[in-house]
Design a protein around this motif. Structure first.
Motif, short mmCIF file in Angstrom:
data_model
loop_
_atom_site.label_atom_id
_atom_site.label_comp_id
_atom_site.label_asym_id
_atom_site.label_seq_id
_atom_site.Cartn_x
_atom_site.Cartn_y
_atom_site.Cartn_z
N SER A 476 0.87 -1.28 -0.12
CA SER A 476 0.03 0.02 -0.08
C SER A 476 0.99 1.28 0.15
CB SER A 476 -0.88 -0.11 1.38
OG SER A 476 -1.80 -1.06 1.21
N TYR A 477 0.42 1.99 -0.80
CA TYR A 477 1.30 3.36 -1.08
C TYR A 477 0.46 4.82 -0.45
CZ TYR A 477 4.33 0.48 -4.11
OH TYR A 477 5.14 -0.31 -4.65
N ILE A 478 1.03 5.59 0.02
CA ILE A 478 0.78 6.99 0.17
C ILE A 478 1.63 7.71 -0.67
CG2 ILE A 478 0.35 8.98 1.50
CD1 ILE A 478 -0.30 7.21 3.99
N PHE A 479 1.33 8.24 -1.95
CA PHE A 479 1.96 8.99 -2.83
C PHE A 479 1.86 10.47 -2.79
CE2 PHE A 479 3.23 9.86 -7.18
CZ PHE A 479 4.43 9.17 -7.19
N ILE A 480 2.92 11.07 -2.28
CA ILE A 480 2.79 12.60 -2.18
C ILE A 480 3.45 13.11 -3.24
CG2 ILE A 480 3.47 14.52 -0.76
CD1 ILE A 480 3.32 12.70 1.72
N SER A 481 2.88 13.91 -4.18
CA SER A 481 3.46 14.36 -5.11
C SER A 481 2.88 15.89 -6.03
CB SER A 481 3.47 13.57 -6.68
OG SER A 481 4.25 14.07 -7.63
N HIS A 482 3.49 16.59 -6.61
CA HIS A 482 2.97 17.64 -7.20
C HIS A 482 2.82 17.26 -8.55
CE1 HIS A 482 7.32 18.07 -8.33
NE2 HIS A 482 6.89 18.67 -9.19
N ASP A 483 3.27 16.14 -9.24
CA ASP A 483 3.45 15.76 -10.54
C ASP A 483 1.91 15.18 -10.82
OD1 ASP A 483 3.47 14.66 -13.08
OD2 ASP A 483 5.80 14.56 -12.73
N LEU A 484 0.89 15.77 -11.16
CA LEU A 484 -0.32 15.27 -11.49
C LEU A 484 -0.70 13.94 -12.41
CD1 LEU A 484 -2.61 18.19 -10.72
CD2 LEU A 484 -1.41 16.91 -8.97
N ALA A 485 0.38 14.04 -13.24
CA ALA A 485 0.47 13.02 -14.50
C ALA A 485 0.73 11.65 -13.92
CB ALA A 485 1.33 13.60 -15.63
N VAL A 486 1.79 11.87 -12.80
CA VAL A 486 2.37 10.79 -12.31
C VAL A 486 1.37 10.15 -11.34
CG1 VAL A 486 4.12 9.51 -10.67
CG2 VAL A 486 4.67 11.12 -12.51
N VAL A 487 0.72 11.07 -10.33
CA VAL A 487 -0.32 10.78 -9.50
C VAL A 487 -1.44 10.08 -10.08
CG1 VAL A 487 -2.18 11.50 -7.92
CG2 VAL A 487 0.14 12.65 -8.12
N ARG A 488 -1.93 10.41 -11.50
CA ARG A 488 -3.07 10.03 -12.12
C ARG A 488 -2.68 8.41 -12.63
NH1 ARG A 488 -6.61 13.13 -16.64
NH2 ARG A 488 -8.42 11.68 -16.56
N ALA A 489 -1.43 8.20 -12.73
CA ALA A 489 -0.94 7.02 -13.49
C ALA A 489 -0.89 5.75 -12.39
CB ALA A 489 0.30 6.95 -14.27
N LEU A 490 -0.69 6.38 -11.06
CA LEU A 490 -0.26 5.51 -10.04
C LEU A 490 -1.39 5.27 -8.95
CD1 LEU A 490 2.39 3.65 -9.38
CD2 LEU A 490 3.10 5.50 -8.09
N SER A 491 -2.04 6.26 -8.72
CA SER A 491 -3.11 6.36 -7.59
C SER A 491 -4.28 5.77 -8.01
CB SER A 491 -3.12 7.76 -7.06
OG SER A 491 -1.84 8.32 -6.71
N ASP A 492 -5.21 5.20 -7.21
CA ASP A 492 -6.57 4.87 -7.34
C ASP A 492 -7.53 5.79 -6.42
OD1 ASP A 492 -7.32 2.30 -4.99
OD2 ASP A 492 -5.37 2.92 -5.35
N TYR A 493 -6.99 6.47 -5.64
CA TYR A 493 -7.59 7.54 -4.64
C TYR A 493 -6.88 8.76 -4.51
CZ TYR A 493 -10.94 8.84 -0.98
OH TYR A 493 -11.95 9.45 -0.02
N VAL A 494 -7.36 9.89 -4.38
CA VAL A 494 -6.60 11.09 -4.34
C VAL A 494 -7.19 12.13 -3.27
CG1 VAL A 494 -6.06 13.25 -5.57
CG2 VAL A 494 -5.92 11.01 -6.61
N MET A 495 -6.40 12.65 -2.47
CA MET A 495 -6.88 13.69 -1.43
C MET A 495 -6.15 14.94 -2.00
SD MET A 495 -6.23 11.48 2.07
CE MET A 495 -6.72 12.44 3.07
N VAL A 496 -6.75 15.87 -1.81
CA VAL A 496 -6.31 17.45 -2.14
C VAL A 496 -6.17 18.01 -1.08
CG1 VAL A 496 -6.52 19.33 -3.51
CG2 VAL A 496 -7.38 17.19 -4.65
#
Length: 547
Positions: A476-496
């Motif tokens: 399980s990952y918590i993926f912290i990033s400003h790169d939204l293209a990478v977030v979109r490719a890797l995450s199945d849930y997003v917190m803003v």
């Protein structure tokens, strides 16, 4: 003609002495920068981009040597004495370094560090220098600059530290600015503001910019010419339009085509929750006292989060929104209020010794890899350290085998294990930090900007690695990033996040395709229209110059 050039680099060669023998990081590269010109140097991590500039500035590591010629307005920098070189550095030539935390002195407040070049090179009094330092913090959009000028580097976010480095580099209106990944840790909205600032300053004082970056979106909009490097050699060079519109080499074509791909399927609704936080709060500073005013600041303000087995939660938001602080609080790496539960056990409030049994299961990849890697240990020792602590009975040969395998997994040579962190590029150090975390095969990894210093081609490799490890080990990952293209490719849930609170959250497709809040919509527009925004800025700049 060379006399019209601000910087002339002729057949530069950089070699490092290592336990495995000499390593040629740069092998006979030539390039130049004209007055008022913006030149970009691109290439994969480890291609030698930064080492050319470190050699030019006389800042190579102790085991590094440089040969060739580096001329600033005809003056050979490689032959200058330290005293004469110092007269140029910080005034005529300045540099924004890739890892700001290692460039800022942890013992001095931000205002003191910003005012030093103004006093040394600008001749300002201490009072005038501090006033100018405050102006610079405002210029680079640091929030609450009157407070931040009294802060220490560790009290700022990664993006804020990077903006401080930019302010310091711009302090004396330099003739040549060398910017090494200057927008790496910045969210897209701040990226646009900083690049606009650089463009404005360039227009005002005629400054030249040598831009080292892996972000090709910025290069296309911001640079006049481009040099493409690969494995210490110059692969291709030319005007930006030519490089992007008609690249000659397969390598350049590959760089331009490399973008994060695919999406992650959501986890089953009944997947167990591994890590849960309820009403998590983190407060810095101290309340008012007899001798001082209230300096408390709530970086994380009452956040709830539930991470399921096999899930990736992407955490996005502007620099200083509390993303990294939340990740550290969940792993009990800093004091926090609220409840944190890992697999049914409350871990909030546990001391260091009590947390040890959970550390192998809860790992973190830090935003600043160089600051988190011991300079006195080899890469092999750094990666194997966790195994030595949490699997002390593992035979030495098996440990070495696992280290070699994980280095291969993150795209590095197993032989690199005998080198020290300073011998690697920023992107390579980031992969080393990932290797250190994944070798323990934890249940949860908090990844804080793990791909920020990686070019797109290596990003794809790391994304695929993280996906594979997640499937194989149900990570399980918590993926912290400003790169939204990478977030979109890797995450199945997003917190803003914004100002320490969650303003919006939900499944990735929902957040990206149908954002509900104005803040999220602006983030998305800035991220996916950055090229157009920057091109518009540059067109305005060019039109102004033409008139």
């Amino acid at each position: 003609m060379s006399e019209t050039r601000v910087l002339d680099i002729d057949d530069i060669r950089v070699t490092f002495d290592t336990p495995d023998g000499p390593v040629e990081a740069v092998r006979g590269v030539s390039m130049h920068v004209k007055p008022g010109e913006t030149v970009a140097v691109v290439g994969e991590s480890g291609s030698g981009k930064s080492q050319i500039m470190m050699a030019a500035m006389g800042l190579l590591a102790g085991n590094g040597t440089a040969a060739g010629a580096v001329r600033y307005r005809g003056q050979d920098l490689l032959s200058l004495s330290p005293r004469k070189l110092n007269a140029l550095r910080g005034k005529k030539i300045t540099m924004i370094f890739q890892e700001p935390m290692t460039s800022l002195d942890p013992l001095y407040r931000i205002g003191v560090q910003l005012s030093e070049p103004l006093r040394v090179h600008g001749g300002l009094s201490a009072k005038a220098a501090m006033a100018r330092a405050l102006e610079l913090l405002k210029l680079v959009q640091i929030p609450k600059p009157e407070e931040k000028i009294r802060a220490y580097p560790h009290e700022l976010s990664g993006g804020q530290r990077q903006r401080v480095m930019i302010a310091m580099a711009l302090a004396n209106d330099p003739d040549l600015l060398i910017a090494d990944e200057p927008t790496t840790a910045l969210d897209v909205t701040i990226q646009a503001e900083i690049l606009q600032l650089l463009a404005d300053l360039q227009e005002r004082i005629g400054m030249s910019i040598l831009f080292i970056t892996h972000d090709l979106t910025i290069v296309e909009a911001f640079a006049d010419r481009v040099y493409v490097m690969r494995k210490g050699l110059l692969e291709e060079e030319g005007p930006t339009d030519q490089i992007f519109g008609n690249p000659r080499t397969d390598y350049t074509k590959m760089l331009l085509a490399a973008e994060p791909e695919g999406t992650k399927a959501p986890v089953p609704a009944n997947a167990p929750v591994l890590l849960k936080g309820e009403n998590v709060e983190v407060t810095f500073g101290a309340p008012a006292s007899l001798f001082g005013k209230d300096t408390t600041f709530r970086a994380v303000d009452g956040i709830d989060i539930a991470l399921q087995k096999g899930q990736t939660i992407g955490v996005v938001g502007e620099s200083g929104s509390g993303k990294s602080t939340l990740g550290r609080a969940l792993l009990q790496l800093l004091p926090s209020d609220g409840t944190v539960v890992y697999q049914g056990d409350r871990i909030d409030g546990l001391d260091r010794g009590q947390m040890r049994r959970y550390r192998s299961h809860l790992q973190m990849v830090f935003q600043d890899p160089y600051g988190s890697l011991s300079p006195r240990m080899t890469v092999g020792e750094i990666i194997a350290e966790g195994l030595s602590v949490h699997a002390p009975d593992l035979p030495r040969k098996e440990r070495e085998k696992q280290v070699a395998q994980v280095l291969t997994d993150v795209g590095l040579e197993p032989s690199f294990r005998n080198r020290f962190p300073h011998e690697f590029s920023g992107g390579q150090r980031q992969r080393i930090a990932i290797a250190r975390a994944v070798i323990l095969r934890p249940d949860v990894i908090v990844l804080d900007e793990p791909t920020s210093a990686l070019d797109r081609s290596v990003q794809k490799q790391v994304i695929e690695l993280l996906r594979r490890l997640q499937v194989e080990n149900e990570l399980s990952y918590i993926f912290i990033s400003h790169d939204l293209a990478v977030v979109r490719a890797l995450s199945d849930y997003v917190m803003v996040m914004k100002n320490g609170v969650v303003v919006e959250q939900g499944p990735t497709a929902e957040i990206f395709d149908s954002p509900r809040t104005e803040y999220t919509r602006k983030l998305m527009e800035a991220a996916f229209n950055l090229r157009e925004v920057l091109k518009g800025q540059i067109q305005v700049k060019e039109a102004t110059a033409a008139t």
